[in-house]
Design an enzyme around this catalytic site. Structure first.
Site, PDB file in Angstrom:
ATOM      1  N   TRP A  10     -17.850 -46.709 -15.680  1.00 28.95           N
ATOM      2  CA  TRP A  10     -16.987 -45.662 -15.140  1.00 28.95           C
ATOM      3  C   TRP A  10     -17.755 -44.778 -14.165  1.00 28.95           C
ATOM      4  CZ3 TRP A  10     -17.107 -40.274 -15.370  1.00 28.95           C
ATOM      5  CH2 TRP A  10     -15.936 -39.617 -14.997  1.00 28.95           C
ATOM      6  N   HIS A  11     -19.044 -44.571 -14.441  1.00 27.10           N
ATOM      7  CA  HIS A  11     -19.845 -43.699 -13.588  1.00 27.10           C
ATOM      8  C   HIS A  11     -20.160 -44.312 -12.235  1.00 27.10           C
ATOM      9  CE1 HIS A  11     -20.518 -41.297 -17.249  1.00 27.10           C
ATOM     10  NE2 HIS A  11     -20.827 -40.312 -16.410  1.00 27.10           N
ATOM     11  N   GLY A  12     -20.170 -45.626 -12.144  1.00 25.27           N
ATOM     12  CA  GLY A  12     -20.481 -46.229 -10.851  1.00 25.27           C
ATOM     13  C   GLY A  12     -20.507 -47.743 -10.912  1.00 25.27           C
TER      14      GLY A  12
END
Length: 469
Positions: A320-322
């Site tokens: 989700w962060h990258g």
């Protein structure tokens, strides 16, 4: 447009506040919606239409789920499934399309070419806002919002649009309908906003420059001292960046009569990794807990399934962060650590205070190396430099220079990462002392705001200039 800009501080925010308190109550939500769309369009003008289309689709999905009858009915499930596919599909295309094409080319030795897909501003956050709304409607925790403008405001409200916190619909539904304004709440909002702005501009930005300098250096050229200066700087920067933004969002919301839940609770005082994640980005952790971990069975399943659920949640958290393997590795790293704690490590660590706190900070910093590094190779070499000196000098000229120029930022950032200020606010004093402290607090906030403005106006201005070695 970002909160820490002259344009926002002296044009956008004063204008929206002036108009908000000038218009009748029935028009306040519409006004906030218009300005939220302007705020988004300032950074992503081409994609406002896409956001509006997403709002219309999810407005229809919500009403469709609400009108579909039985809680477990096939129609209800089908609409929710379609809604999840559409929203995750949009997120996947704009955030992960290039990653998956590169992965496919690498695995199949193909040469599929895809024009770089731009990452939409805040898409991860407003996708999770929408999903929480639709799932809560499906679970009958909330009724579908019939007012299109109110739903649009929930999704686009500018304080939380770009970087969170992730606000649940059930936490804000009543506030969308009716808000009680008070001067005390407004004053608290200003105070909270200034503190968050100061964290971002006076601490996160300069510490980020230190981290950037170190991480731009070849890992083979890093001394042990430089590696530690760099990762400590980044550990502090990312905290003050994220928590500062959350403070600004919470403060802005208060100015308009909304109450947002806390998103950071002094995570660097944690005595276990599990506690760290109960204190860090609270809204994200609770989202994955309620909408992924518990639906998978949570902790009420066979032991091996508990660990499976943990790894799924943390792999998704990292992704989700990258769109990068280093983010997936970072998430998996925490999945392993929390699984070990559940297996008994947390109880063992609790018996060796304060060494458990030192161990947690060390493990968190190692995790941040993967989060910050561009690839695995650099991350592993960087960690190697942290624990193995290259050459005779533990601290080279780069490390000494960065420390001499930024030692006060490091000191202030480390000190206020502990809950000293909240503890002081709880102390009871006489009326005279209380008035003096209140006046001192007012002057401090004025001073901090002035320092931020000077910093933003003049990029060469350094508020810590006279405290260098």
């Amino acid at each position: 447009m970002v909160f820490s800009s002259i344009l926002f501080l002296f044009c956008f925010l004063p204008l929206v506040l002036a108009l908000y308190f000038a218009v009748p109550s029935k028009y306040k939500n519409t006004l906030l919606l218009i300005f939220s769309l302007i705020f988004y369009a300032w950074g992503e003008p081409r994609y406002v239409v896409l956001m509006l289309l997403s709002i219309l689709l999810n407005y229809g999905f919500g009403i469709g789920i609400d009108n579909a009858g039985d809680n477990r009915g096939k129609k209800r499930v089908a609409i929710l499934t379609m809604a999840i596919v559409v929203n995750i599909g949009l997120l996947g295309f704009f955030k992960y399309a290039n990653f998956f094409v590169d992965l496919l080319n690498s695995a199949l030795q193909t040469n599929i070419h895809l024009q770089p897909v731009p990452l939409l501003l805040g898409i991860s956050f407003y996708t999770f806002h929408v999903l929480s709304y639709l799932i809560d409607v499906y679970r009958k925790k909330e009724q579908a919002q019939r007012n299109l403008f109110d739903l649009a405001l929930y999704i686009t409200f500018f304080p939380q649009l770009v970087a969170g916190p992730i606000i649940r619909y059930n936490a804000i539904a009543e506030q969308l309908r009716k808000r009680v304004f008070s001067s005390d709440q407004f004053a608290e909002g200003i105070r909270r906003f200034i503190l968050g702005l100061s964290k971002k501009v006076l601490l996160a930005n300069p510490l980020g420059s230190v981290a950037d300098t170190v991480f731009a250096t070849s890992a083979m050229d890093l001394s042990t001292g430089s590696a530690w200066v760099g990762i400590i700087a980044y550990t502090l920067q990312i905290y003050y960046d994220f928590s500062g933004y959350s403070d600004m969002a919470i403060g802005l919301a208060k100015m308009f009569g909304f109450e947002f839940a806390e998103n950071f609770n002094y995570p660097y005082i944690a005595k276990s990794i599990s506690e760290f994640w109960r204190r860090w980005h609270i809204s994200l952790g609770s989202w994955f807990r309620d909408y992924v971990y518990i639906p998978l069975g949570g902790s009420r399943v066979a032991t091996w399934k508990i660990y499976r659920n943990l790894f799924i949640v943390w792999a998704l958290t990292g992704f989700w962060h990258g769109a990068s393997w280093t983010f997936i590795a970072w998430g998996t790293y925490y999945g392993i650590l929390i699984a070990l704690e559940k297996a008994g490590l947390e109880k063992l660590l609790s018996r060796i205070y304060p060494f458990n706190h030192v161990a947690v900070i060390l493990l968190v910093m190692i995790g941040w190396v993967f989060f910050r590094a561009d690839d695995f190779g650099y991350a592993t070499e960087f960690i190697g430099a942290m624990f193995h000196s290259r050459g005779d000098a533990l601290f080279d000229s780069q490390a000494l220079s960065l420390l001499s120029l930024n030692w006060l930022q490091f000191a202030v950032a480390i000190i206020i990462a502990a809950p000293i200020y909240p503890s002081l606010r709880k102390l009871q004093f006489g009326k005279t002392v209380t008035k003096v402290l209140a006046a001192a607090a007012l002057l401090l906030h004025f001073f901090l705001f002035a320092e931020v403005v000077l910093y933003l106006i003049n990029s060469t201005y350094n508020p810590f200039l006279y405290f260098r070695f």
